[in-house]
Design an enzyme around this catalytic site. Structure first.
Site, PDB file in Angstrom:
ATOM      1  N   ASP A 301      -9.769  -0.269  -1.051  1.00 62.23           N
ATOM      2  CA  ASP A 301      -8.951  -0.304   0.166  1.00 62.23           C
ATOM      3  C   ASP A 301      -9.887  -0.608   1.334  1.00 62.23           C
ATOM      4  O   ASP A 301     -10.843  -1.352   1.158  1.00 62.23           O
ATOM      5  CB  ASP A 301      -8.189   1.010   0.337  1.00 62.23           C
ATOM      6  N   HIS A 337      -9.916  -4.034   1.616  1.00 63.37           N
ATOM      7  CA  HIS A 337      -8.812  -4.598   2.391  1.00 63.37           C
ATOM      8  C   HIS A 337      -9.260  -4.948   3.799  1.00 63.37           C
ATOM      9  O   HIS A 337      -8.789  -5.907   4.390  1.00 63.37           O
ATOM     10  CB  HIS A 337      -7.645  -3.612   2.442  1.00 63.37           C
TER      11      HIS A 337
END
Length: 517
Positions: A301, A337
């Site tokens: 993430d 991300h």
């Protein structure tokens, strides 16, 4: 010549910065170094480093050292004293307990509790080389937790009997949390609450065992009355140093300082599989004076996500506190991300955050700000300087229509029509971008989507350089909001945002949104 700076010191570890011109995570060229001492440690050491932030391990306490590196001035430093060294193996730790061995992991946790209790004020607990499986361990004030080279402290894969951190303590202070709100959560494999003067260091590894058991199969759920644990959770701590160790496979966020003050992280390696859910690397929340330097990230993430809590669904705000003074430098974000992300939980306010001399390689986004109506709070004084983005799909973004939470797609969140300004209206004011180089750009160099009732203000972009494009990229919406058109190889687009760029040709007149009420 420039002088290296001392970032952090413990009795046995030193973190230094070699401020070479053009240094990001790596130096422009490898530098040979020599470490000597005139007292205590008479053995001269030498080596070479490619890192802008090298760490020196296995030093002697209360000793003066002289560090010399090619191209830099010499620097001297004194290691602090150590009140006593405690060996965790002497308390009955059992080596190579299997991750699914409940009884073995429980016995090792009991042994580590005894070992922590035995550490004198100002002392060190050393975990020796070997793989040690244990249920969560809680640390205390005025101690160093030392992971020797080759040591792996591993969480078990079984959830039965796992301790739970309650949402609040007896005074109402938030302890457990989930996405910015108080919530019962499983205690992190290594955690501390309300401690002072804590160092976690060494060349060993913390393994959260998120890849074992079922942690990653229920990312947004509550099971057995609690949310998933972090990898390392520090709650209301002050004067903390995290030096040199690796941490991997966290059940959720990897390192989560919450309500902390004066925290330094240097020379860490934070990793998780690319498809592991919500395994953010380092998430300072409601913290002050945080330094993150020389850290390598490869996670599932966001690499770094700066947060400040979330206003509750009925306006609850007694748990909120601002984040202020976060310094990120000489880091490598290899995957994730986002490189440096602020939000979306920012209701307490996020102020004075900078990222300098870093490299982002293959992240979805580089600098990313995200919020939405209902959050409230403000994001101010954000700066990015001297950063390389290589293979980053969207380099810069700020999105005030982020479609998070169950109501994220509701019309009142996503409407492009002005809404009344109230306590839930978020503000973004003051973003400075300087000397950023973009290679293999896929979607857009910058996209800034503000609220009509609260436009984004004071975005200043200087010396932004787009070197090349990813010609295999397909067009895609660059921010997570409704009604966003797909983009490919675009420059800087904005809507309800004040953008001042020293190269007007980079400012696009194209719209961000499709027709949207």
């Amino acid at each position: 010549m420039t002088r290296p700076s001392i970032i952090a010191l413990s009795a046995r570890t030193a973190a230094l910065c070699l401020p070479a011109r053009g240094a990001l995570y790596h130096l422009p060229a490898t530098a040979k170094w020599r470490l000597s001492s005139s007292d205590g440690d008479n053995q001269m050491r030498q080596g070479e480093t490619s890192l802008a932030v090298p760490l020196l391990h296995e030093l002697q306490p209360r000793t003066r050292y002289r560090f010399e590196a090619e191209g830099f001035e010499a620097v001297e430093f004194d290691t602090p004293s150590c009140a006593g060294l405690v060996d965790a193996a002497e308390f009955g730790l059992v080596l190579d307990v299997l991750p699914e061995d409940f009884d073995g992991a429980r016995r090792n946790a009991a042994a580590l509790r005894e070992a922590v209790a035995a550490v004198p004020v100002g002392g060190t607990l050393r975990v020796p080389a070997g793989v040690w499986t244990a249920f969560p361990v809680k640390l205390k004030s005025h101690m160093t937790f030392h992971l020797s080279q080759g040591a792996v402290l591993r969480a078990p894969s079984v959830r039965r009997g796992w301790p739970i951190l309650p949402a609040r303590d007896a005074s109402g202070r938030m302890l457990g949390s989930w996405e910015g709100l108080p919530a019962d959560c499983f205690a992190a494999p290594l955690h501390a609450v309300g401690v002072k003067e804590l160092t976690i260091e060494g060349q060993g590894t913390l393994d959260g065992s998120g890849d074992r058991g079922d942690w990653w199969t229920w990312p947004k759920e509550t099971r057995d009355g609690a949310r998933r644990p972090r990898g390392l959770h520090l709650v209301s701590c002050s004067n903390v140093q995290l030096l040199g160790f690796a941490i991997r496979n966290a059940p959720s966020w990897t390192i989560h300082p919450q309500g902390c003050r004066q925290l330094t992280a240097a020379g860490l390696f934070i990793s998780a599989p690319f498809d592991s859910p919500n395994t953010d690397g380092f998430n300072p929340e409601s913290c002050r004076d945080v330094t993150i330097t020389g850290v390598r990230f490869s996670v599932g993430d966001d690499c770094i996500a700066v947060k400040a809590g979330k206003r509750g669904p009925n306006g609850e705000d007694d748990h909120l506190s601002e984040t202020r003074g976060v310094r990120v430098s000489h880091c490598l974000m290899e995957r994730g991300h986002g490189g440096l992300v602020i939000g979306s939980e920012m209701s307490g306010g996020v102020h004075d955050v900078s990222i300098e001399n870093c490299a982002m390689v293959g992240t979805d986004r580089g600098l990313r700000l995200k919020t939405r109506r209902g959050r409230g709070g403000a994001i101010t004084d954000i700066a990015m300087r001297s950063v390389l983005m290589d293979g980053v799909e969207t380099a810069l973004s700020a999105n005030a229509h982020y479609h998070c939470d169950a109501d994220g797609h509701d019309a009142w969140v996503q409407s492009r029509q002005p809404a009344p300004v109230d306590v839930g209206t978020p503000v973004i004011d003051g973003v400075t971008i300087e000397d950023v180089e973009i290679r293999k750009l896929a979607h857009v160099a910058g996209t800034f989507l503000g609220l009509p009732e609260a436009p984004i203000r004071n975005i200043k972009i200087r010396r932004l350089k787009i070197v090349s494009f990813n010609y295999e990229a397909t067009a895609a919406p660059p921010v997570m909001a409704d009604g966003i058109r797909p983009m490919r190889h675009e420059t800087i687009v904005s809507e309800q945002a004040d953008v001042d760029c020293d190269e007007p040709a980079l400012l696009s007149t194209a719209a961000i949104s499709t027709h949207f009420e």
